[in-house]
Design a protein around this motif. Structure first.
Motif, PDB file in Angstrom:
ATOM      1  N   LEU A  62      16.564  71.662   5.838  1.00 14.86           N
ATOM      2  CA  LEU A  62      17.486  71.327   4.758  1.00 14.86           C
ATOM      3  C   LEU A  62      18.598  70.373   5.187  1.00 14.86           C
ATOM      4  CD1 LEU A  62      17.835  74.863   3.164  1.00 14.86           C
ATOM      5  CD2 LEU A  62      16.305  73.003   2.485  1.00 14.86           C
ATOM      6  N   LYS A  63      18.653  70.077   6.471  1.00 12.49           N
ATOM      7  CA  LYS A  63      19.695  69.173   6.958  1.00 12.49           C
ATOM      8  C   LYS A  63      19.587  67.827   6.259  1.00 12.49           C
ATOM      9  CE  LYS A  63      20.183  71.180  11.569  1.00 12.49           C
ATOM     10  NZ  LYS A  63      19.963  70.989  13.022  1.00 12.49           N
ATOM     11  N   GLY A  64      20.731  67.334   5.835  1.00 11.17           N
ATOM     12  CA  GLY A  64      20.759  66.034   5.180  1.00 11.17           C
ATOM     13  C   GLY A  64      20.734  66.108   3.666  1.00 11.17           C
ATOM     14  N   ARG A  65      20.239  67.197   3.122  1.00 18.00           N
ATOM     15  CA  ARG A  65      20.214  67.347   1.665  1.00 18.00           C
ATOM     16  C   ARG A  65      21.237  68.361   1.176  1.00 18.00           C
ATOM     17  NH1 ARG A  65      16.148  69.242  -1.253  1.00 18.00           N
ATOM     18  NH2 ARG A  65      15.183  70.492   0.414  1.00 18.00           N
ATOM     19  N   PHE A  66      21.516  69.366   1.983  1.00 14.96           N
ATOM     20  CA  PHE A  66      22.440  70.432   1.592  1.00 14.96           C
ATOM     21  C   PHE A  66      23.699  70.342   2.452  1.00 14.96           C
ATOM     22  CE2 PHE A  66      19.313  73.779  -0.270  1.00 14.96           C
ATOM     23  CZ  PHE A  66      18.717  72.788  -1.033  1.00 14.96           C
ATOM     24  N   THR A  67      24.835  70.603   1.829  1.00 13.35           N
ATOM     25  CA  THR A  67      26.108  70.603   2.540  1.00 13.35           C
ATOM     26  C   THR A  67      26.891  71.854   2.181  1.00 13.35           C
ATOM     27  OG1 THR A  67      26.191  68.179   2.509  1.00 13.35           O
ATOM     28  CG2 THR A  67      28.238  69.363   2.994  1.00 13.35           C
ATOM     29  N   ILE A  68      27.306  72.588   3.195  1.00 13.56           N
ATOM     30  CA  ILE A  68      28.105  73.784   2.976  1.00 13.56           C
ATOM     31  C   ILE A  68      29.556  73.488   3.286  1.00 13.56           C
ATOM     32  CG2 ILE A  68      27.784  74.692   5.317  1.00 13.56           C
ATOM     33  CD1 ILE A  68      27.604  77.503   4.041  1.00 13.56           C
ATOM     34  N   SER A  69      30.445  74.089   2.514  1.00 17.13           N
ATOM     35  CA  SER A  69      31.882  73.936   2.758  1.00 17.13           C
ATOM     36  C   SER A  69      32.570  75.206   2.294  1.00 17.13           C
ATOM     37  CB  SER A  69      32.435  72.707   2.028  1.00 17.13           C
ATOM     38  OG  SER A  69      32.233  72.825   0.630  1.00 17.13           O
ATOM     39  N   ARG A  70      33.833  75.346   2.641  1.00 15.95           N
ATOM     40  CA  ARG A  70      34.562  76.545   2.230  1.00 15.95           C
ATOM     41  C   ARG A  70      36.050  76.261   2.171  1.00 15.95           C
ATOM     42  NH1 ARG A  70      34.334  81.094   6.862  1.00 15.95           N
ATOM     43  NH2 ARG A  70      36.042  81.966   5.619  1.00 15.95           N
ATOM     44  N   THR A  71      36.733  77.100   1.405  1.00 18.03           N
ATOM     45  CA  THR A  71      38.186  77.088   1.395  1.00 18.03           C
ATOM     46  C   THR A  71      38.626  78.448   1.895  1.00 18.03           C
ATOM     47  OG1 THR A  71      38.216  77.799  -0.905  1.00 18.03           O
ATOM     48  CG2 THR A  71      38.364  75.447  -0.494  1.00 18.03           C
ATOM     49  N   ASN A  72      39.215  78.487   3.064  1.00 20.06           N
ATOM     50  CA  ASN A  72      39.593  79.764   3.668  1.00 20.06           C
ATOM     51  C   ASN A  72      40.634  80.505   2.831  1.00 20.06           C
ATOM     52  OD1 ASN A  72      37.857  79.402   5.821  1.00 20.06           O
ATOM     53  ND2 ASN A  72      39.412  78.487   7.128  1.00 20.06           N
ATOM     54  N   ALA A  73      41.568  79.756   2.306  1.00 21.05           N
ATOM     55  CA  ALA A  73      42.647  80.402   1.553  1.00 21.05           C
ATOM     56  C   ALA A  73      42.111  81.164   0.348  1.00 21.05           C
ATOM     57  CB  ALA A  73      43.662  79.356   1.114  1.00 21.05           C
ATOM     58  N   GLU A  74      41.033  80.665  -0.227  1.00 24.22           N
ATOM     59  CA  GLU A  74      40.476  81.292  -1.411  1.00 24.22           C
ATOM     60  C   GLU A  74      39.216  82.094  -1.108  1.00 24.22           C
ATOM     61  OE1 GLU A  74      42.037  77.749  -4.438  1.00 24.22           O
ATOM     62  OE2 GLU A  74      39.905  77.986  -3.982  1.00 24.22           O
ATOM     63  N   ASN A  75      38.831  82.132   0.176  1.00 26.81           N
ATOM     64  CA  ASN A  75      37.599  82.840   0.530  1.00 26.81           C
ATOM     65  C   ASN A  75      36.446  82.426  -0.375  1.00 26.81           C
ATOM     66  OD1 ASN A  75      37.877  84.334   2.877  1.00 26.81           O
ATOM     67  ND2 ASN A  75      38.655  86.146   1.822  1.00 26.81           N
ATOM     68  N   THR A  76      36.308  81.141  -0.547  1.00 25.77           N
ATOM     69  CA  THR A  76      35.249  80.602  -1.394  1.00 25.77           C
ATOM     70  C   THR A  76      34.358  79.674  -0.572  1.00 25.77           C
ATOM     71  OG1 THR A  76      36.685  80.697  -3.327  1.00 25.77           O
ATOM     72  CG2 THR A  76      34.753  79.290  -3.478  1.00 25.77           C
ATOM     73  N   VAL A  77      33.065  79.825  -0.770  1.00 27.97           N
ATOM     74  CA  VAL A  77      32.106  78.977  -0.072  1.00 27.97           C
ATOM     75  C   VAL A  77      31.286  78.221  -1.104  1.00 27.97           C
ATOM     76  CG1 VAL A  77      30.348  80.809   0.110  1.00 27.97           C
ATOM     77  CG2 VAL A  77      30.353  78.906   1.736  1.00 27.97           C
ATOM     78  N   TYR A  78      30.970  76.989  -0.774  1.00 30.54           N
ATOM     79  CA  TYR A  78      30.221  76.123  -1.676  1.00 30.54           C
ATOM     80  C   TYR A  78      28.943  75.634  -1.011  1.00 30.54           C
ATOM     81  CZ  TYR A  78      34.893  75.871  -3.717  1.00 30.54           C
ATOM     82  OH  TYR A  78      36.117  76.194  -4.251  1.00 30.54           O
ATOM     83  N   LEU A  79      27.973  75.329  -1.839  1.00 33.13           N
ATOM     84  CA  LEU A  79      26.748  74.719  -1.342  1.00 33.13           C
ATOM     85  C   LEU A  79      26.413  73.550  -2.256  1.00 33.13           C
ATOM     86  CD1 LEU A  79      24.488  74.946   0.814  1.00 33.13           C
ATOM     87  CD2 LEU A  79      23.137  76.140  -0.935  1.00 33.13           C
ATOM     88  N   GLN A  80      26.555  72.349  -1.732  1.00 33.74           N
ATOM     89  CA  GLN A  80      26.192  71.156  -2.476  1.00 33.74           C
ATOM     90  C   GLN A  80      24.755  70.808  -2.134  1.00 33.74           C
ATOM     91  OE1 GLN A  80      28.087  69.245  -4.737  1.00 33.74           O
ATOM     92  NE2 GLN A  80      26.105  68.280  -5.097  1.00 33.74           N
ATOM     93  N   MET A  81      23.907  70.799  -3.139  1.00 32.79           N
ATOM     94  CA  MET A  81      22.481  70.546  -2.939  1.00 32.79           C
ATOM     95  C   MET A  81      22.121  69.235  -3.637  1.00 32.79           C
ATOM     96  SD  MET A  81      21.002  74.393  -3.599  1.00 32.79           S
ATOM     97  CE  MET A  81      21.521  74.414  -5.316  1.00 32.79           C
ATOM     98  N   SER A  82      21.482  68.355  -2.910  1.00 35.17           N
ATOM     99  CA  SER A  82      21.095  67.079  -3.485  1.00 35.17           C
ATOM    100  C   SER A  82      19.598  66.844  -3.275  1.00 35.17           C
ATOM    101  CB  SER A  82      21.904  65.936  -2.869  1.00 35.17           C
ATOM    102  OG  SER A  82      21.677  65.875  -1.470  1.00 35.17           O
ATOM    103  N   SER A  83      19.084  65.870  -3.997  1.00 35.90           N
ATOM    104  CA  SER A  83      17.651  65.538  -3.912  1.00 35.90           C
ATOM    105  C   SER A  83      16.788  66.790  -3.973  1.00 35.90           C
ATOM    106  CB  SER A  83      17.363  64.766  -2.619  1.00 35.90           C
ATOM    107  OG  SER A  83      18.135  63.584  -2.553  1.00 35.90           O
ATOM    108  N   LEU A  84      17.073  67.612  -4.962  1.00 37.06           N
ATOM    109  CA  LEU A  84      16.383  68.899  -5.062  1.00 37.06           C
ATOM    110  C   LEU A  84      14.895  68.719  -5.316  1.00 37.06           C
ATOM    111  CD1 LEU A  84      19.134  70.849  -6.948  1.00 37.06           C
ATOM    112  CD2 LEU A  84      18.103  71.543  -4.781  1.00 37.06           C
ATOM    113  N   LYS A  85      14.135  69.632  -4.738  1.00 37.75           N
ATOM    114  CA  LYS A  85      12.677  69.612  -4.842  1.00 37.75           C
ATOM    115  C   LYS A  85      12.199  70.920  -5.485  1.00 37.75           C
ATOM    116  CE  LYS A  85      12.492  67.134  -0.431  1.00 37.75           C
ATOM    117  NZ  LYS A  85      11.944  67.161   0.959  1.00 37.75           N
ATOM    118  N   PRO A  86      11.019  70.909  -6.064  1.00 40.42           N
ATOM    119  CA  PRO A  86      10.504  72.157  -6.648  1.00 40.42           C
ATOM    120  C   PRO A  86      10.459  73.298  -5.638  1.00 40.42           C
ATOM    121  CG  PRO A  86       9.216  70.298  -7.426  1.00 40.42           C
ATOM    122  CD  PRO A  86      10.146  69.753  -6.387  1.00 40.42           C
ATOM    123  N   GLU A  87      10.234  72.990  -4.382  1.00 45.05           N
ATOM    124  CA  GLU A  87      10.185  74.055  -3.373  1.00 45.05           C
ATOM    125  C   GLU A  87      11.558  74.636  -3.045  1.00 45.05           C
ATOM    126  OE1 GLU A  87       8.832  71.001  -3.162  1.00 45.05           O
ATOM    127  OE2 GLU A  87       9.038  70.158  -1.125  1.00 45.05           O
TER     128      GLU A  87
END
Length: 114
Positions: A62-87
Motif C-alpha cells: 500500500l506504500k505510495g497510495r495510502f497515507t496515515i496521519s494523526r493529531t495527538n491533541a485530538e487523538n485522531t488518526v486519518y487514512l488518506q487513500m488514493s488510486s483506490l482499487k476494487p481489491e
C-alpha cells in the motif's frame, strides 16, 4: 475509551477517500494509532500505523497510495487513500494503543466498484 471511525463509502476505481478515527474517553495521547482492514473471507491485515512521534509503518503493498496521519491533541488518526482499487474493498478498522491496552474502533466499510 472508545474509537469512532468514519469516512467509508462507495467509490469508483481510481478515486480517493479519507477515513477518520477519533478517540474519546481519555485525556492521554495514544502511544500508537493505526488502521487495519479485513476483506470478506480474509484475515484482518495491517494497513498502516503511526506513533505519537509521527513515525509511520505501512503494508508494503500500500506504500505510495495510502497515507496515515494523526493529531495527538485530538487523538485522531486519518487514512488518506488514493488510486483506490476494487481489491481495497474491505472493512477498515482503527486501532489505538494506550499504555499496554489496545483498543479497536467499530470499523467503516469501503467499497471500490464501478
Amino acid at each position: 475509551v472508545q474509537l469512532q471511525a468514519s469516512g467509508g463509502g462507495l467509490v469508483q476505481p481510481g478515486e480517493s477517500l479519507r477515513l477518520s478515527c477519533a478517540a474519546s474517553g481519555t485525556h492521554f495521547s495514544f502511544n500508537a494509532m493505526g488502521w487495519y482492514r479485513q476483506a470478506p473471507g480474509k484475515q484482518r491485515e495491517l494497513v498502516a500505523d503511526i506513533s505519537s512521534g509521527g513515525s509511520t509503518n505501512y503494508a508494503d503493498s500500500l506504500k505510495g497510495r495510502f497515507t496515515i496521519s494523526r493529531t495527538n491533541a485530538e487523538n485522531t488518526v486519518y487514512l488518506q487513500m488514493s488510486s483506490l482499487k476494487p481489491e481495497d474493498t474491505a472493512g477498515y478498522y482503527c486501532w489505538g494503543r494506550l499504555g499496554r491496552a489496545g483498543y479497536w474502533g467499530q470499523g467503516t466499510l469501503v467499497t471500490v466498484s464501478s
